[in-house]
Design a protein around this motif. Structure first.
Motif, PDB file in Angstrom:
ATOM      1  N   THR A  87      -5.119 -18.566  91.818  1.00  0.00           N
ATOM      2  CA  THR A  87      -5.760 -17.929  90.763  1.00  0.00           C
ATOM      3  C   THR A  87      -5.919 -16.231  90.752  1.00  0.00           C
ATOM      4  OG1 THR A  87      -6.948 -20.195  90.366  1.00  0.00           O
ATOM      5  CG2 THR A  87      -7.669 -18.294  89.041  1.00  0.00           C
ATOM      6  N   MET A  90      -2.703 -14.714  90.080  1.00  0.00           N
ATOM      7  CA  MET A  90      -2.640 -14.522  88.590  1.00  0.00           C
ATOM      8  C   MET A  90      -3.202 -13.389  87.755  1.00  0.00           C
ATOM      9  SD  MET A  90      -0.614 -15.907  86.034  1.00  0.00           S
ATOM     10  CE  MET A  90      -0.560 -16.215  84.441  1.00  0.00           C
ATOM     11  N   LEU A  94      -2.319 -10.348  85.531  1.00  0.00           N
ATOM     12  CA  LEU A  94      -2.940 -10.139  83.974  1.00  0.00           C
ATOM     13  C   LEU A  94      -3.383  -8.534  84.048  1.00  0.00           C
ATOM     14  CD1 LEU A  94      -4.444 -13.587  83.215  1.00  0.00           C
ATOM     15  CD2 LEU A  94      -2.184 -12.551  82.367  1.00  0.00           C
ATOM     16  N   ILE A 221      -9.391 -15.309  83.100  1.00  0.00           N
ATOM     17  CA  ILE A 221      -8.833 -16.267  83.802  1.00  0.00           C
ATOM     18  C   ILE A 221      -9.606 -17.600  84.045  1.00  0.00           C
ATOM     19  CG2 ILE A 221      -9.072 -15.444  86.118  1.00  0.00           C
ATOM     20  CD1 ILE A 221      -5.754 -16.264  86.287  1.00  0.00           C
ATOM     21  N   ASP A 247      -5.696 -16.061  80.151  1.00  0.00           N
ATOM     22  CA  ASP A 247      -5.189 -17.187  80.560  1.00  0.00           C
ATOM     23  C   ASP A 247      -5.739 -18.576  79.929  1.00  0.00           C
ATOM     24  OD1 ASP A 247      -3.000 -18.458  82.113  1.00  0.00           O
ATOM     25  OD2 ASP A 247      -4.723 -19.233  83.190  1.00  0.00           O
ATOM     26  N   THR A 271      -1.161 -16.240  78.122  1.00  0.00           N
ATOM     27  CA  THR A 271      -0.687 -16.961  78.888  1.00  0.00           C
ATOM     28  C   THR A 271      -1.222 -18.624  79.044  1.00  0.00           C
ATOM     29  OG1 THR A 271      -1.747 -16.231  80.686  1.00  0.00           O
ATOM     30  CG2 THR A 271       0.287 -15.476  80.682  1.00  0.00           C
ATOM     31  N   HIS A 273      -3.015 -21.261  80.379  1.00  0.00           N
ATOM     32  CA  HIS A 273      -3.585 -21.856  81.358  1.00  0.00           C
ATOM     33  C   HIS A 273      -2.822 -21.962  82.699  1.00  0.00           C
ATOM     34  CE1 HIS A 273      -7.624 -24.363  82.043  1.00  0.00           C
ATOM     35  NE2 HIS A 273      -7.316 -23.673  83.121  1.00  0.00           N
ATOM     36  N   GLY A 275      -3.081 -20.412  85.537  1.00  0.00           N
ATOM     37  CA  GLY A 275      -3.897 -19.532  86.615  1.00  0.00           C
ATOM     38  C   GLY A 275      -3.705 -20.411  88.024  1.00  0.00           C
TER      39      GLY A 275
END
Length: 319
Positions: A87, A90, A94, A221, A247, A271, A273, A275
């Protein structure tokens, strides 16, 4: 699971409604749920008495009414820690995406396969080094993001329910803000890493979004309920905020058309989901679920139990 237990599965990989879920549970000791399963107080009250454990496949559990489960004598577990690094990776992607215009740049060649070539002022973004990152919730994931962001030259700021020990702050070079409003006024990028509770619902309200620096960027996220989406869209449209990378976002009634328009204008990155979506992470989640079930059925407290006192509960959201 099939090797260890007498297990039945949802082969279609689509959420059951409350009635179907309850019907499938007759004779079952354990329900393995995910964030898409809405398990509210009414649903729990209709569970057959055989059900004694809800083993959530995921770190988040705001789809479950923890107090109602506890009152019914049902143990709830989740799968923390295993998704932290994925996570955080990610989140860092972002954080890079809006200032460096990554999505916009990636689309250039997809139009017709041609490109006019490099020029000194083409696709200018903003440098990350020297900017200030404000983290709302310096838990496991927030801390992992801070470590990565520091390597990119960002200064680290944070706020949350409690201040971290001096050693943690020193290691991360992190500055504590007692007030979220004060922090928002001093950072260039805000990244959300806090669960959805009564206290954090719309933690970035319209007023707080307006308190962010002009040209700041929001990264979420964590959970869509943390942000007033309408106000976010308005402030990006008005030019007060540079953009957002999300996300997670409200989608039960279809994705906010204003966010979609901003995404098409390259001011928002959306994006779906992703993560925690790594093969390694999903395998570890499944293994953690099995550890929780096996420990519970062996008569011991499962290692990842969720208790009512751990949260300030908000009624579960839908899928």
């Amino acid at each position: 699971m099939a090797a260890l237990f007498d297990a039945s599965f949802n082969a279609d990989d689509m959420p059951f409604d409350s009635a179907e879920l309850i019907g499938r549970l007759h004779g079952a000791d354990v329900l393995v749920s995910s964030i898409t399963d809405r398990i509210d107080a009414q649903t729990i009250s209709a569970f057959p008495p055989s059900v004694k454990l809800i083993a959530q496949f995921g770190n988040g559990f705001d789809n479950i009414n923890i107090e109602a489960a506890h009152a019914a004598g049902i143990t709830v577990t989740n799968t923390p820690s295993v998704l932290t690094e994925d996570t955080a990776d990610m989140a860092m992607a972002l954080i890079l995406s809006i200032p460096r215009r990554l999505n916009e740049g990636a689309q250039v060649l997809l139009k017709d396969g041609t490109w006019d070539g490099w020029s000194p002022t083409w696709m200018l973004g903003r440098r990350l080094g020297g900017k200030a990152l404000g983290i709302v919730g310096l838990g496991r994931i927030g801390t992992a993001v801070a470590r990565r962001a520091r390597a990119f030259g960002l200064s680290i700021h944070y706020c949350g329910r409690s201040r971290k020990p001096a050693q943690v702050e020193e290691t991360l070079g992190a500055t504590w803000w007692e007030s979220i409003e004060e922090m928002l006024a001093h950072v260039d990028i805000v990244s959300l890493h806090t669960p959805h509770t009564r206290d954090t619902f719309n933690i970035l309200s319209a007023d707080r979004l307006r308190a962010m620096r002009k040209g700041a960027v929001l990264v979420n996220i964590a959970r869509p309920e943390l942000v007033d989406e309408q106000a976010l869209a308005e402030l990006i449209e008005a030019g007060h905020l540079q953009g957002a990378a999300l996300d997670v976002f409200e989608h039960q009634r279809g994705i906010n058309p204003r966010l979609l328009a901003l995404a098409r204008a390259h001011k928002v990155v959306l994006t779906p989901h992703m993560g925690s979506a790594t093969l390694e992470g999903r395998i570890e989640m499944g293994e953690t679920v099995i550890v929780n079930i096996r420990t519970f059925l062996d008569g011991h407290p499962p290692p990842h139990r969720v208790l009512p006192e751990h949260i300030l509960h908000h009624e579960p959201r839908g899928s």
